[in-house]
Design a protein around this motif. Structure first.
Motif, PDB file in Angstrom:
ATOM      1  N   TRP A 158       0.827  -1.206   0.000  1.00 26.62           N
ATOM      2  CA  TRP A 158       0.000   0.000   0.000  1.00 26.62           C
ATOM      3  C   TRP A 158       0.861   1.256   0.000  1.00 26.62           C
ATOM      4  O   TRP A 158       0.585   2.207  -0.745  1.00 26.62           O
ATOM      5  CB  TRP A 158      -0.921  -0.028   1.229  1.00 26.62           C
ATOM      6  N   GLU A 208       2.590   1.793  -3.504  1.00 25.93           N
ATOM      7  CA  GLU A 208       1.676   2.225  -4.557  1.00 25.93           C
ATOM      8  C   GLU A 208       1.079   3.596  -4.280  1.00 25.93           C
ATOM      9  O   GLU A 208       0.754   4.329  -5.207  1.00 25.93           O
ATOM     10  CB  GLU A 208       0.561   1.183  -4.726  1.00 25.93           C
ATOM     11  N   THR A 209       0.962   3.963  -3.021  1.00 24.25           N
ATOM     12  CA  THR A 209       0.348   5.236  -2.661  1.00 24.25           C
ATOM     13  C   THR A 209       1.339   6.387  -2.696  1.00 24.25           C
ATOM     14  O   THR A 209       0.999   7.494  -3.151  1.00 24.25           O
ATOM     15  CB  THR A 209      -0.288   5.137  -1.265  1.00 24.25           C
ATOM     16  N   SER A 232      -3.545  -4.798  -4.916  1.00 28.40           N
ATOM     17  CA  SER A 232      -3.292  -3.453  -5.416  1.00 28.40           C
ATOM     18  C   SER A 232      -4.473  -2.555  -5.090  1.00 28.40           C
ATOM     19  O   SER A 232      -5.615  -3.013  -4.972  1.00 28.40           O
ATOM     20  CB  SER A 232      -3.063  -3.488  -6.931  1.00 28.40           C
ATOM     21  N   THR A 233      -4.174  -1.264  -4.982  1.00 31.37           N
ATOM     22  CA  THR A 233      -5.257  -0.293  -4.821  1.00 31.37           C
ATOM     23  C   THR A 233      -5.978  -0.043  -6.133  1.00 31.37           C
ATOM     24  O   THR A 233      -7.032   0.587  -6.141  1.00 31.37           O
ATOM     25  CB  THR A 233      -4.700   1.042  -4.294  1.00 31.37           C
ATOM     26  N   PRO A 284      -7.104   7.490  -0.460  1.00 24.95           N
ATOM     27  CA  PRO A 284      -7.333   6.246  -1.200  1.00 24.95           C
ATOM     28  C   PRO A 284      -8.735   5.711  -1.001  1.00 24.95           C
ATOM     29  O   PRO A 284      -9.289   5.724   0.106  1.00 24.95           O
ATOM     30  CB  PRO A 284      -6.281   5.287  -0.618  1.00 24.95           C
ATOM     31  N   SER A 297     -11.703   3.083  -0.588  1.00 21.08           N
ATOM     32  CA  SER A 297     -11.790   1.839   0.176  1.00 21.08           C
ATOM     33  C   SER A 297     -12.865   0.918  -0.372  1.00 21.08           C
ATOM     34  O   SER A 297     -13.309   0.016   0.300  1.00 21.08           O
ATOM     35  CB  SER A 297     -12.078   2.153   1.652  1.00 21.08           C
ATOM     36  N   ASN A 341      -8.233   2.451 -11.022  1.00 19.51           N
ATOM     37  CA  ASN A 341      -8.638   3.130  -9.804  1.00 19.51           C
ATOM     38  C   ASN A 341      -7.600   4.193  -9.468  1.00 19.51           C
ATOM     39  O   ASN A 341      -6.713   3.989  -8.657  1.00 19.51           O
ATOM     40  CB  ASN A 341      -8.766   2.116  -8.661  1.00 19.51           C
ATOM     41  N   SER A 394      -6.693   5.573  -5.961  1.00 22.48           N
ATOM     42  CA  SER A 394      -5.971   4.780  -4.977  1.00 22.48           C
ATOM     43  C   SER A 394      -4.688   5.433  -4.533  1.00 22.48           C
ATOM     44  O   SER A 394      -4.163   5.097  -3.483  1.00 22.48           O
ATOM     45  CB  SER A 394      -5.667   3.400  -5.550  1.00 22.48           C
ATOM     46  N   PRO A 438      -1.485   2.917   6.638  1.00 21.92           N
ATOM     47  CA  PRO A 438      -2.836   2.775   6.086  1.00 21.92           C
ATOM     48  C   PRO A 438      -3.808   2.308   7.166  1.00 21.92           C
ATOM     49  O   PRO A 438      -3.413   1.646   8.124  1.00 21.92           O
ATOM     50  CB  PRO A 438      -2.661   1.723   4.996  1.00 21.92           C
ATOM     51  N   GLU A 443      -8.540   0.732   4.405  1.00 22.30           N
ATOM     52  CA  GLU A 443      -7.790   0.914   3.168  1.00 22.30           C
ATOM     53  C   GLU A 443      -7.114  -0.391   2.733  1.00 22.30           C
ATOM     54  O   GLU A 443      -7.067  -0.697   1.541  1.00 22.30           O
ATOM     55  CB  GLU A 443      -6.747   2.019   3.343  1.00 22.30           C
ATOM     56  N   MET A 470      -8.066  -3.202  -0.878  1.00 18.25           N
ATOM     57  CA  MET A 470      -7.163  -3.544  -1.963  1.00 18.25           C
ATOM     58  C   MET A 470      -7.696  -4.743  -2.754  1.00 18.25           C
ATOM     59  O   MET A 470      -8.342  -5.628  -2.191  1.00 18.25           O
ATOM     60  CB  MET A 470      -5.765  -3.829  -1.415  1.00 18.25           C
TER      61      MET A 470
END
Length: 841
Positions: free
Chosen positions: A483, A486-487, A521-522, A618, A620, A635, A638, A771, A775, A779
């Motif tokens: 998370w 990727e964030t 993944s988000t 992000p 949810s 998305n 995310s 996170p 959140e 994912m």
């Protein structure tokens, strides 16, 4: 049958063989079933002469073809305890493949008589044995191979000995003089992976010297043998090798340095790339200079089409290249035409080449030794560096130095750090000490044909396509690492390194494996993988539509035909004991922030956010919205907005002495500067001076970047941040390198030089937060999304074929955008005590 035809194509028969009259049995023999071979051998001597070599060539796989299992008593009678066969019959056995047999193989072959002499009897029992495969057999003492029962026969001129020896995962420690045995002198393929003991003492530090030990060795696999840089370099001293596997060893950038030094000193001539300038661009070296970080300074000179990979002839194969016979002298480097399939260095492939296999006759030794797999090549063409400590920058330096020599390259987890991992040179301080950051960013151009002209098979970290590095912080769960990467890291990577690999970057590439893909993944990772599959379908359609004359016209490239997605193990179990967000608020920052070891001040620093990132946190949601095909989605929400201040990195250590770089100081009162002179010395003693680009020259240390600037001018955001870092942290003025096409796409002037350390520091994320549980639960499963997308495109493609007919539907044509190549989805399963893991499809 197919392999026999391939061998005949690679090595045509002699004139006498070509004009002799064939027996009709030779014509029908390849089509005879396995169950009929034994019966036909009993018909007559003539039939026995034709069918017995096909029956006994590779007897154990033939037993499997006959359906005989371990519990079936007929297996013993059919194989007749091989040591009890007639001498004439034992001469027909060319392969001893014990892989997959769960029984005590010594009892099987020798009837329980004198087990200690089992492998010692191979040279006398099977004189024509070429392939020995003992993988995963725990009870066999493989060290007995070095001391045959009748050593006197090994000195006979007619004795050949085995050419393939695979002992992977056997539990016997080899003695120091193991490979000095005359019985193993002609080994071509050797696999000693995952065996106990130090390989260096056995193979490298042999008393007779590496030049006299295994002189015919061409393929060496040494996974997980605790090899260091110097030992591995000694293996590379065997210049007859064309395939080397150093995966899961203690390999660092020091080995890359030694390899580049060796290649530089050798002065191997490389072909000019000007011939393909319009399609691929060309390499340009405006000055004679370089450093230990980058190598020789050079640029890619782009043509009108090469920068966008849009030349109308980009899918046309090269004209055939004719080389004369050099009579034993190593052939110079040759660029493949793009259609020739590269050599396969797997055990099964080499076994088939050496003995063809059951149902076929054994090729002569002279015919086998004339094949490319047994001949001396111009250097390493197949290189494996999986799960090592090699950095992405060092890997790119090696690829540039080899300049098109590599045909297959694997490196699934390169370190995302600048500089060398040697003593006295540490990674940038913005990378936490408790974390490992791996990936390959900004180096997609390295695998273009202008640099990697012969590359056909590539296995690399997924960030080559997704731009998402892998974060492994020891004090965080796997799901949290996914998370956070990727964030916070992905948006910055998209700004600093906007160019990722696409299929048309190298249409000569046939197989691409993306390794270490996160399972969850988000949403943005899923979008990038789906986009890559759509681009592969678009390439397939473009190749189909490329106009080529049907008669005597040029041939077309195949393009990308195999994509393998290797996913990391299941990570949902990390939510079981996950701390709720409410309790996180009661913790101190040092308890949940792995960036607590930064020594930075929260001075007024600009934020860095891509234009595609929104201001919302992000999402949810537990379901992905539908995309065009109703299977996957993008998305974008995310990735959270990077609204916090960018913590400046601590001063990095000075550059290594081998770089020989002297920097002129910044003018203390100058506020508008764009270039800084840098003086260095190249390996041949030539001094050079390059003007290093330092940014736009308009940014001041206290001028924040507004939200409007971040949204409308992403390039200027990266350039301003690069300038600010150079001003505020002089220690980042290291690792000079030419601007790559990726840097140019991010805003660097073409033909400029930059400080790579400062540019890499742009990736430094803002203050990071944990996170929430919601959140993490939101994912999405990447495997399920990819399978759903693939199933949706296949259904749409098949429906379009029903409506328009097979000939009326174009490959890769929207709206189905189905790619007809082979897509594999694999999962790495880590067993207890096995850090490498295994893949299942």
């Amino acid at each position: 049958m197919q392999m026999q035809m391939q061998l005949q194509m690679e090595h045509p028969p002699s004139y006498q063989d070509a004009i002799r009259r064939l027996d009709w049995l030779e014509i029908v023999a390849p089509y005879v079933s396995a169950r009929e071979l034994a019966r036909l051998c009993r018909v007559s001597k003539r039939f026995y002469h034709q069918f017995a070599p096909r029956l006994w060539n590779d007897a154990l796989p033939l037993a499997r073809q006959l359906g005989l299992q371990r519990d079936d008593g007929h297996e013993w009678s059919v194989l007749e305890h091989l040591d009890g066969l007639r001498a004439a019959t034992r001469l027909l056995i060319a392969t001893l493949d014990l892989r997959g047999f769960g029984m005590d193989v010594q009892d099987f072959f020798f009837g329980g008589k004198d087990r200690s002499r089992s492998l010692r009897r191979l040279s006398s029992t099977f004189p024509n044995l070429r392939c020995i495969l003992l993988d995963d057999n725990q009870k066999i003492d493989v060290a007995q191979l070095a001391s045959p029962e009748e050593p006197g026969s090994l000195a006979a001129p007619t004795f050949q000995g085995p050419m393939l020896l695979s002992m992977a995962r056997c539990r016997t420690e080899l003695p120091k003089n193991f490979f000095e045995s005359l019985y193993l002198k002609h080994i071509i393929y050797l696999d000693v992976s995952d065996m106990p003991g130090a390989l260096g003492l056995v193979l490298v530090q042999s008393p007779t010297g590496p030049q006299l030990t295994l002189p015919d060795l061409r393929i060496l696999k040494t996974q997980n043998r605790e090899l260091g840089d110097l030992t591995a370099f000694q293996l590379l001293g065997r210049k007859q090798l064309w395939s080397l596997d150093l995966s899961r060893n203690r390999i660092t950038d020091r080995l890359i340095d030694l390899m580049c030094e060796m290649l530089f000193d050798a002065g191997i001539p490389r072909p000019s790339s000007e011939t393909h300038f319009d399609v691929e661009g060309a390499l340009s070296y405006p000055l004679e200079g370089g450093n230990g970080f980058y190598g020789r300074f050079g640029f890619i000179k782009e043509s009108e089409w090469s920068a966008t990979f849009s030349h109308p002839e980009r899918y046309i194969a090269d004209a055939p290249l004719y080389l004369q016979d050099y009579y034993g002298i190593p052939r110079p480097f040759a660029r493949l035409d793009g259609r020739v399939k590269i050599k396969d260095d797997s055990a099964d492939s080499i076994k088939t080449i050496l003995s063809v296999g059951w149902g076929c006759t054994i090729p002569s030794v002279d015919d086998v030794r004339a094949l490319d797999v047994c001949r001396h090549e111009a250097g390493i063409t197949h290189l494996y560096l999986n799960q090592t400590n090699v950095s992405a920058s060092a890997l790119a330096r090696l690829v540039r130095t080899l300049s098109g020599q590599l045909e297959r390259l694997e490196c699934d987890s390169p370190l995302l750090v600048s500089g060398n991992l040697r003593e006295g040179f540490l990674p940038p301080r913005w990378i936490p000490r408790t974390a490992r950051l791996s990936g390959i960013l900004g180096l997609a151009h390295t695998f273009r044909p202008v640099i990697s002209s012969n590359l056909q098979v590539l296995r690399m970290h997924h960030s080559l396509v997704t731009q998402l590095p892998s974060l492994e912080a020891t004090n965080l769960s796997t799901l949290e690492n996914l998370w956070l990467a990727e964030t916070f890291l992905l948006p910055r990577a998209e700004l600093a390194y906007p160019q990722s690999f696409v299929p048309d970057m190298n249409p000569r590439l046939r197989s691409l494996t993306l390794a270490r893909i996160p399972r969850y993944s988000t949403g943005r990772l899923i979008s990038k993988l789906v986009r890559f599959l759509k681009l592969a379908a678009a390439q397939e359609q473009a190749i189909q539509e490329t106009a080529v004359s049907a008669r005597r016209g040029p041939t077309k490239l195949l393009g990308l035909r195999h994509i393998r997605l290797e996913f990391e193990p299941e990570t949902r179990e990390g939510l079981t004991n996950y701390t709720d967000a409410a309790s996180l608020l009661e913790m101190s920052p040092t308890e949940f922030s792995f960036y607590s070891d930064w020594k930075s001040s929260p001075a007024s620093t600009p934020t860095l956010t891509p234009s595609t990132t929104g201001n919302a946190p992000p999402a949810s949601a537990k379901q992905l919205p539908d995309d065009v095909n109703g299977a996957c989605a993008n998305n974008n929400a995310s990735a959270s907005a990077s609204r916090r201040a960018l913590s400046p990195p601590s001063p990095a250590p000075p550059p290594h002495e081998s770089d020989s770089v002297r920097l002129e100081p910044f003018p203390p009162t100058e506020t508008r500067y764009t270039y800084l002179p840098c003086v260095g010395t190249w390996k041949n003693g030539t001094q050079f001076t390059v003007p290093v680009w330092t940014g736009s020259g308009t940014t001041t240390d206290s001028a924040p970047i507004s939200r409007q600037q971040q949204t409308q001018h992403p390039k200027s955001v990266v350039v301003d941040e690069y300038t600010r870092l150079l001003r505020k942290h002089p220690a980042l003025r290291t690792n000079v390198q030419p601007a790559s096409p990726c840097h140019v796409a991010a805003g660097v002037p073409p033909g400029s030089y930059i400080f790579a350390a400062a540019w890499e520091a742009v990736l430094a994320p803002p203050d990071m937060r944990h996170p929430t549980r919601e959140e993490l639960e939101g994912m999405h499963d990447v495997v399920a999304a990819i399978k759903a997308y693939r199933a949706g495109t296949r259904r749409a493609y098949e429906m379009a074929q029903k409506l328009k007919g097979v000939s009326g539907v174009k490959l890769g044509e929207p709206p189905h955008s189905h790619w007809t190549g082979r897509l594999e989805v694999s999962m790495r399963v880590v067993e207890e005590g096995d850090l490498s893991g295994k893949l299942w499809q």
